[in-house]
Design a protein around this motif. Structure first.
Motif, PDB file in Angstrom:
ATOM      1  N   TRP A  27      -6.289   9.812  -0.382  1.00  0.00           N
ATOM      2  CA  TRP A  27      -4.978   9.892  -0.729  1.00  0.00           C
ATOM      3  C   TRP A  27      -4.481   8.354  -0.048  1.00  0.00           C
ATOM      4  O   TRP A  27      -3.235   7.970   0.155  1.00  0.00           O
ATOM      5  N   LEU A  28      -4.864   8.459   1.418  1.00  0.00           N
ATOM      6  CA  LEU A  28      -3.765   7.665   2.349  1.00  0.00           C
ATOM      7  C   LEU A  28      -3.876   6.042   2.060  1.00  0.00           C
ATOM      8  O   LEU A  28      -2.545   5.671   1.688  1.00  0.00           O
ATOM      9  N   ALA A  29      -5.552   4.954   0.994  1.00  0.00           N
ATOM     10  CA  ALA A  29      -5.113   3.559   0.627  1.00  0.00           C
ATOM     11  C   ALA A  29      -3.900   3.727  -0.423  1.00  0.00           C
ATOM     12  O   ALA A  29      -2.948   2.666  -0.091  1.00  0.00           O
ATOM     13  N   MET A  32      -0.918   4.583   1.513  1.00  0.00           N
ATOM     14  CA  MET A  32       0.012   3.191   2.042  1.00  0.00           C
ATOM     15  C   MET A  32       0.783   1.556   1.433  1.00  0.00           C
ATOM     16  O   MET A  32       1.194   1.436   1.449  1.00  0.00           O
ATOM     17  N   VAL A  33      -0.789   1.763   0.233  1.00  0.00           N
ATOM     18  CA  VAL A  33       0.341   0.134  -0.481  1.00  0.00           C
ATOM     19  C   VAL A  33       0.880   0.604  -0.898  1.00  0.00           C
ATOM     20  O   VAL A  33       2.200  -0.689  -0.879  1.00  0.00           O
ATOM     21  N   ALA A  34       2.009   1.895  -1.682  1.00  0.00           N
ATOM     22  CA  ALA A  34       2.956   2.384  -2.314  1.00  0.00           C
ATOM     23  C   ALA A  34       3.863   2.009  -2.010  1.00  0.00           C
ATOM     24  O   ALA A  34       5.086   1.092  -1.482  1.00  0.00           O
ATOM     25  N   GLY A  73       4.112   2.635   5.699  1.00  0.00           N
ATOM     26  CA  GLY A  73       2.532   2.218   5.219  1.00  0.00           C
ATOM     27  C   GLY A  73       2.588   1.450   6.391  1.00  0.00           C
ATOM     28  O   GLY A  73       1.516   1.668   6.500  1.00  0.00           O
ATOM     29  N   VAL A  74       3.054   0.993   7.776  1.00  0.00           N
ATOM     30  CA  VAL A  74       2.399   0.243   8.757  1.00  0.00           C
ATOM     31  C   VAL A  74       1.355   1.320   9.321  1.00  0.00           C
ATOM     32  O   VAL A  74       0.055   1.438   9.817  1.00  0.00           O
ATOM     33  N   VAL A  75       2.424   2.463  10.124  1.00  0.00           N
ATOM     34  CA  VAL A  75       1.694   3.489  10.327  1.00  0.00           C
ATOM     35  C   VAL A  75       0.589   4.576  10.257  1.00  0.00           C
ATOM     36  O   VAL A  75      -0.365   4.158  10.422  1.00  0.00           O
ATOM     37  N   LEU A  76       0.159   4.389   8.578  1.00  0.00           N
ATOM     38  CA  LEU A  76      -0.605   5.363   8.264  1.00  0.00           C
ATOM     39  C   LEU A  76      -1.728   3.803   8.606  1.00  0.00           C
ATOM     40  O   LEU A  76      -2.554   4.139   8.281  1.00  0.00           O
ATOM     41  N   SER A  77      -1.576   2.415   8.120  1.00  0.00           N
ATOM     42  CA  SER A  77      -2.375   2.116   8.395  1.00  0.00           C
ATOM     43  C   SER A  77      -3.641   1.498   9.595  1.00  0.00           C
ATOM     44  O   SER A  77      -4.680   1.241   9.274  1.00  0.00           O
TER      45      SER A  77
END
Length: 81
Positions: A27-29, A32-34, A73-77
């Motif tokens: 689910w991460l990518a 993140m993009v969303a 999103g940046v933190v998830l990346s």
């Protein structure tokens, strides 16, 4: 003449580990993009249509909301492997 003292052990012994390749959750990518897209679109809609029904009432808080999505999103990346 005395003999020089020598170490009986090695100075450094690297640990013996078997490294497994760490994988990101599925689910991460997409999340993140969303979140990047939602943040950019939120800010863009605020600038294009500042008097939209829901967006107009928030005034400059829209920038904070948009940047919060982008930062999320940046933190998830940083967690993506």
């Amino acid at each position: 003449m005395p003999k020089p003292k020598t170490r009986k052990k090695a100075v450094y012994t690297p640990p013996q580990t078997t490294q497994q390749v760490k994988m990101s959750p599925r689910w991460l990518a997409p999340v993140m993009v969303a979140s990047w897209i939602i943040g950019i679109l939120w800010i863009a809609v605020y600038y294009v249509a500042p008097n939209a029904p829901f967006i107009g009432a928030l005034t400059n808080w829209n920038l904070l909301i948009g940047f919060a999505f982008i930062i999320f999103g940046v933190v998830l990346s940083t967690r993506w492997r």
